[in-house]
Design an enzyme around this catalytic site. Structure first.
Site, mmCIF file in Angstrom:
data_model
loop_
_atom_site.group_PDB
_atom_site.id
_atom_site.type_symbol
_atom_site.label_atom_id
_atom_site.label_comp_id
_atom_site.label_asym_id
_atom_site.label_seq_id
_atom_site.Cartn_x
_atom_site.Cartn_y
_atom_site.Cartn_z
ATOM 1 N N SER A 75 93.687 -33.675 71.544
ATOM 2 C CA SER A 75 92.949 -33.548 72.809
ATOM 3 C C SER A 75 93.810 -34.056 73.970
ATOM 4 O O SER A 75 94.867 -33.501 74.245
ATOM 5 C CB SER A 75 91.619 -34.289 72.711
ATOM 6 O OG SER A 75 90.803 -34.012 73.828
ATOM 7 N N HIS A 186 85.314 -29.965 74.883
ATOM 8 C CA HIS A 186 85.875 -28.868 74.092
ATOM 9 C C HIS A 186 84.835 -27.817 73.697
ATOM 10 O O HIS A 186 84.980 -27.139 72.688
ATOM 11 C CB HIS A 186 86.599 -29.405 72.843
ATOM 12 C CG HIS A 186 87.759 -30.282 73.171
ATOM 13 N ND1 HIS A 186 88.906 -29.806 73.769
ATOM 14 C CD2 HIS A 186 87.938 -31.617 73.033
ATOM 15 C CE1 HIS A 186 89.747 -30.813 73.967
ATOM 16 N NE2 HIS A 186 89.179 -31.919 73.543
#
Length: 296
Positions: A75, A186
């Site tokens: 991430s 996400h």
């Protein structure tokens, strides 16, 4: 985060000073002394994590630690990896991840989104049940972090995550645990954040990385700066394919992994994904010096 004892490394002190000068607050003081409420803000957390990872990398280079053949970051960590690989400047990345945090925080009103970790269930079952819930009237939910076999994070509208969690338990999940986050990262709900990041990243100069970086979206490396730019935008609203990223690293011939960042979460995931990995952390200065010596 980094222990106070890490400040014995000049690179750590200098990197945090540089970040503080850039962002206008004492980042090291905030990290060590809080308040925790300020650290928990996404627009603060992201620059602090980036700075911690880059600081350790610079200390590693100063100590003449071995150069990796490939990098990856989970991430936000993908930005850290790109800085360490020479694709992004540290100062550009600092401002970019600060704004990324702001964009992600405001994309979904507080309380309307949620995330939960699902343990002990096949990816296909999780995907199918999330699709069923999203087809109903409880909002959208999807798998967003494929962290390791049997460890997946789902996210979306709060009600949909709750319904999906109950169904996943019925389907045999060993555990479904709500995560203390402020937004459904996400997911497709982050597309407004992606649109804003697209504008913010347009003028950022990106170089071909000196060390290949495996990207979260597709578990592949990329040398074209424009494609890297697009992948960083896409990442904000796409699942993190971490299991596939680690498989790509293993396929590249990697046997030893060094986690260049605070903590050892990714080390634990690597061992779950492939037990043949030899994993090392830099979580405290003693571990750092032992690891550097082992790979000189």
């Amino acid at each position: 985060m980094l222990a106070a004892s890490h400040c014995r490394f000049a690179a750590v002190r200098d990197t945090f000073h540089e970040a503080s000068e850039r962002l206008g607050y004492d980042m090291w003081g905030l990290l060590q002394n809080g308040p925790q409420e300020a650290l928990n803000l996404t627009e603060t957390t992201q620059p602090v994590l980036l700075t911690a990872s880059v600081a350790l990398w610079r200390a590693w280079e100063n100590a003449r630690g071995a150069q990796p053949i490939i990098m990856a970051g989970h991430s936000l960590g993908e930005f850290s990896a790109l800085v360490c690989a020479g694709a992004l400047s540290f100062t550009d990345a600092l401002e970019l991840v600060r704004r990324r945090g702001e964009f992600m925080q405001t994309a979904v009103p507080v309380g309307q989104g949620a995330m939960a970790a699902v343990l002990g269930l096949d990816d296909s079952i999780i995907n199918d049940l999330c699709a069923q819930v999203s087809a109903g009237h409880d909002g959208n939910v999807s798998a967003v972090n494929f962290n390791s076999p049997g460890q997946v994070v789902i996210a979306g509208h709060s009600a949909a995550v709750e319904v999906a969690g109950a169904l996943l338990k019925e389907a045999g999940a060993k555990r479904v645990q709500a995560l203390p986050v402020s937004a459904p990262f996400h997911t497709s709900l982050m597309r407004p954040a992606g649109d804003k990041l697209q504008g913010a990243i347009t003028d950022i100069h990106i170089h071909p990385p000196r060390i290949p970086v495996v990207h979260n979206v597709n578990a592949m490396t990329e040398t074209d700066p424009e494609k890297i730019r697009a992948l960083l935008v896409e990442q904000i609203y796409s699942p993190v394919q971490w299991t596939a990223c680690m498989a790509a690293i293993r396929a590249a011939g990697v046997e030893d992994i060094v986690e260049c960042g605070p903590g050892k979460v990714l080390t634990g995931l690597a061992r779950r994904i492939d037990k043949s990995f030899q994993c090392h952390t830099l979580e405290d200065p003693d571990a750092f010096e032992t690891c550097v010596a082992a790979f000189k």
